[in-house]
Motif scaffolding. Structure first.
Motif, short mmCIF file in Angstrom:
data_model
loop_
_atom_site.label_atom_id
_atom_site.label_comp_id
_atom_site.label_asym_id
_atom_site.label_seq_id
_atom_site.Cartn_x
_atom_site.Cartn_y
_atom_site.Cartn_z
N VAL A 196 -14.04 -21.63 21.08
CA VAL A 196 -13.60 -20.50 21.89
C VAL A 196 -12.08 -20.45 21.87
N ILE A 197 -11.56 -19.31 21.41
CA ILE A 197 -10.11 -19.09 21.37
C ILE A 197 -9.79 -17.98 22.35
N GLU A 198 -8.78 -18.21 23.18
CA GLU A 198 -8.33 -17.19 24.14
C GLU A 198 -7.01 -16.60 23.67
N THR A 199 -6.83 -15.33 24.00
CA THR A 199 -5.58 -14.64 23.70
C THR A 199 -5.24 -13.71 24.85
N THR A 200 -4.02 -13.20 24.86
CA THR A 200 -3.54 -12.45 26.02
C THR A 200 -4.02 -11.00 26.08
N THR A 201 -4.20 -10.35 24.93
CA THR A 201 -4.60 -8.94 24.94
C THR A 201 -5.68 -8.67 23.89
N ALA A 202 -6.30 -7.52 24.01
CA ALA A 202 -7.33 -7.11 23.05
C ALA A 202 -6.72 -6.88 21.66
N ALA A 203 -5.49 -6.44 21.62
CA ALA A 203 -4.83 -6.23 20.33
C ALA A 203 -4.67 -7.54 19.58
N TRP A 204 -4.25 -8.59 20.29
CA TRP A 204 -4.13 -9.90 19.65
C TRP A 204 -5.50 -10.44 19.28
N ALA A 205 -6.51 -10.18 20.09
CA ALA A 205 -7.88 -10.62 19.78
C ALA A 205 -8.34 -10.00 18.47
N ALA A 206 -8.02 -8.72 18.26
CA ALA A 206 -8.40 -8.05 17.01
C ALA A 206 -7.71 -8.71 15.81
N ARG A 207 -6.45 -9.07 15.97
CA ARG A 207 -5.73 -9.72 14.87
C ARG A 207 -6.33 -11.09 14.56
N ILE A 208 -6.74 -11.81 15.60
CA ILE A 208 -7.37 -13.12 15.38
C ILE A 208 -8.73 -12.93 14.71
N ASN A 209 -9.46 -11.91 15.13
CA ASN A 209 -10.77 -11.65 14.53
C ASN A 209 -10.67 -11.37 13.03
N PHE A 210 -9.56 -10.75 12.59
CA PHE A 210 -9.37 -10.51 11.16
C PHE A 210 -9.23 -11.82 10.39
N GLN A 211 -8.68 -12.85 11.04
CA GLN A 211 -8.45 -14.13 10.39
C GLN A 211 -9.54 -15.16 10.73
N LYS A 212 -10.53 -14.75 11.49
CA LYS A 212 -11.56 -15.67 11.97
C LYS A 212 -12.32 -16.36 10.84
N ALA A 213 -12.69 -15.66 9.81
CA ALA A 213 -13.44 -16.26 8.69
C ALA A 213 -12.63 -17.35 8.01
N LYS A 214 -11.35 -17.09 7.82
CA LYS A 214 -10.46 -18.08 7.19
C LYS A 214 -10.34 -19.32 8.07
N ILE A 215 -10.15 -19.12 9.37
CA ILE A 215 -10.02 -20.24 10.30
C ILE A 215 -11.30 -21.07 10.30
N LEU A 216 -12.44 -20.40 10.39
CA LEU A 216 -13.73 -21.08 10.42
C LEU A 216 -13.94 -21.91 9.15
N GLN A 217 -13.64 -21.32 8.01
CA GLN A 217 -13.84 -22.01 6.74
C GLN A 217 -12.96 -23.26 6.66
N GLN A 218 -11.70 -23.14 7.05
CA GLN A 218 -10.79 -24.29 6.98
C GLN A 218 -11.19 -25.38 7.97
N LEU A 219 -11.59 -24.98 9.18
CA LEU A 219 -12.01 -25.98 10.16
C LEU A 219 -13.26 -26.71 9.70
N GLN A 220 -14.22 -25.99 9.13
CA GLN A 220 -15.44 -26.62 8.63
C GLN A 220 -15.14 -27.58 7.49
N ALA A 221 -14.23 -27.21 6.62
CA ALA A 221 -13.92 -28.03 5.46
C ALA A 221 -13.10 -29.27 5.81
N GLU A 222 -12.17 -29.14 6.76
CA GLU A 222 -11.22 -30.22 6.99
C GLU A 222 -11.42 -31.00 8.29
N THR A 223 -11.96 -30.38 9.33
CA THR A 223 -12.00 -31.05 10.62
C THR A 223 -13.37 -31.10 11.25
N LEU A 224 -14.03 -29.95 11.39
CA LEU A 224 -15.29 -29.86 12.13
C LEU A 224 -16.40 -29.27 11.26
N PRO A 225 -17.11 -30.09 10.50
CA PRO A 225 -18.17 -29.53 9.66
C PRO A 225 -19.32 -28.95 10.47
#
Length: 152
Positions: free
Chosen positions: A58-87
């Protein structure tokens, strides 16, 4: 007789809820730093890893606009976390928390200078005041004139 207080380091290394809370806090702090390194752009200052439960980060952000920007990068974040830290990580959830704004570190500069106009108003006020208040107001006005002289 009262029992003497236990050392905090002993409490953290025993079995129970406090050690597990401390361990989870350390994990969330590590994940927060990792996600902020993974995400690109100014959004890193606007997010915080809030929780990890049942394989969902769960990631929190201050506004819906920032949430949208994080959502665009969500797949990349998930892939890197699964590969390197949290499978075992299965998803990332982004939530808006306007309360995060109160933790911003934007410190406004303080102005410890009195303008000439303010100093003259203080002097005029000191003339009409009595006692210790008049003395203090005169000192304050004098400090303003001294600070202007040292700058010149």
């Amino acid at each position: 007789m009262k029992k003497p207080p236990q050392d905090l380091s002993q409490l953290l290394h025993q079995q129970g809820t406090l050690p597990s809370i401390a361990e989870k806090a350390e994990l969330l702090l590590h994940l927060d730093n990792y996600v902020k390194q993974t995400v690109t752009g100014p959004v890193t200052e606007q997010l915080k890893v809030a929780n990890l439960r049942q394989g969902i980060l769960v990631i929190e952000t201050t506004t819906a606009a920032w949430a949208a920007r994080i959502n665009f990068q969500k797949a990349k974040i998930l892939q890197q976390l699964q590969a390197e830290t949290l499978p075992m990580l299965s998803a990332i959830e982004v939530k808006v928390n306007p309360g995060l704004k109160m933790y911003e570190t934007n410190v406004k500069p303080t102005h410890n200078q009195i303008t000439e106009t303010a100093a003259s108003h203080i002097e005029a006020l000191a003339e009409h005041a009595e006692g210790s208040l008049a003395i203090k107001l005169k000192r304050l006005a004098a400090l303003a004139s001294r600070s202007r002289q040292t700058k010149e």
